[in-house]
Motif scaffolding. Structure first.
Motif, PDB file in Angstrom:
ATOM      1  N   PHE A  29       0.832  -1.207   0.000  1.00 51.57           N
ATOM      2  CA  PHE A  29       0.000   0.000   0.000  1.00 51.57           C
ATOM      3  C   PHE A  29       0.863   1.252   0.000  1.00 51.57           C
ATOM      4  O   PHE A  29       0.555   2.227  -0.677  1.00 51.57           O
ATOM      5  N   HIS A  30       1.971   1.204   0.755  1.00 50.71           N
ATOM      6  CA  HIS A  30       2.886   2.349   0.802  1.00 50.71           C
ATOM      7  C   HIS A  30       3.479   2.608  -0.585  1.00 50.71           C
ATOM      8  O   HIS A  30       3.579   3.756  -1.020  1.00 50.71           O
ATOM      9  N   CYS A  32       2.124   1.995  -3.338  1.00 50.74           N
ATOM     10  CA  CYS A  32       1.035   2.496  -4.201  1.00 50.74           C
ATOM     11  C   CYS A  32       0.600   3.897  -3.783  1.00 50.74           C
ATOM     12  O   CYS A  32      -0.488   4.349  -4.148  1.00 50.74           O
ATOM     13  N   ASN A  33       1.451   4.576  -3.014  1.00 50.02           N
ATOM     14  CA  ASN A  33       1.230   5.961  -2.594  1.00 50.02           C
ATOM     15  C   ASN A  33       0.010   6.165  -1.698  1.00 50.02           C
ATOM     16  O   ASN A  33      -0.607   7.229  -1.716  1.00 50.02           O
ATOM     17  N   LYS A  34      -0.337   5.156  -0.921  1.00 47.07           N
ATOM     18  CA  LYS A  34      -1.380   5.328   0.094  1.00 47.07           C
ATOM     19  C   LYS A  34      -0.735   5.967   1.329  1.00 47.07           C
ATOM     20  O   LYS A  34       0.400   5.650   1.677  1.00 47.07           O
ATOM     21  N   SER A  35      -1.453   6.852   1.984  1.00 46.83           N
ATOM     22  CA  SER A  35      -0.931   7.487   3.187  1.00 46.83           C
ATOM     23  C   SER A  35      -1.012   6.512   4.365  1.00 46.83           C
ATOM     24  O   SER A  35      -1.739   5.512   4.320  1.00 46.83           O
ATOM     25  N   GLU A  38      -4.556   6.285   5.513  1.00 43.74           N
ATOM     26  CA  GLU A  38      -5.407   5.445   4.659  1.00 43.74           C
ATOM     27  C   GLU A  38      -5.134   3.957   4.902  1.00 43.74           C
ATOM     28  O   GLU A  38      -6.074   3.161   4.990  1.00 43.74           O
ATOM     29  N   ILE A  39      -3.865   3.600   5.018  1.00 40.74           N
ATOM     30  CA  ILE A  39      -3.512   2.201   5.279  1.00 40.74           C
ATOM     31  C   ILE A  39      -4.084   1.766   6.621  1.00 40.74           C
ATOM     32  O   ILE A  39      -4.633   0.667   6.742  1.00 40.74           O
ATOM     33  N   LEU A  42      -7.776   1.161   6.220  1.00 39.60           N
ATOM     34  CA  LEU A  42      -8.069  -0.016   5.402  1.00 39.60           C
ATOM     35  C   LEU A  42      -7.848  -1.322   6.165  1.00 39.60           C
ATOM     36  O   LEU A  42      -8.636  -2.260   6.056  1.00 39.60           O
TER      37      LEU A  42
END
Length: 67
Positions: A29-30, A32-35, A38-39, A42
């Protein structure tokens, strides 16, 4: 009658280590540019845990537990 100081150990939960799969998901996730926020939302994992895993991955290149 128990006081609050003797009862606190009974109330504290025992933490459990995240599986290698979940740690891999966090790194994925990191990437894929998720903050971190957000992670955390999720996967329902605390932000401090997420940031620690990402920090460890950046420093060591792995998320495996070290002896």
């Amino acid at each position: 009658m128990q006081t609050a100081s003797t009862n606190i150990c009974e109330r504290m939960g025992h933490t459990q280590e995240l599986s290698e799969f979940k740690r891999g998901n966090i790194v994925g996730f990191h990437l894929c540019n998720k903050s971190i926020r957000e992670i955390s939302l999720l996967l329902n994992i605390p932000r401090s845990t997420i940031s620690g895993i990402i920090r460890k991955w950046k420093q060591l290149g792995t998320t495996a537990t070290q002896p």
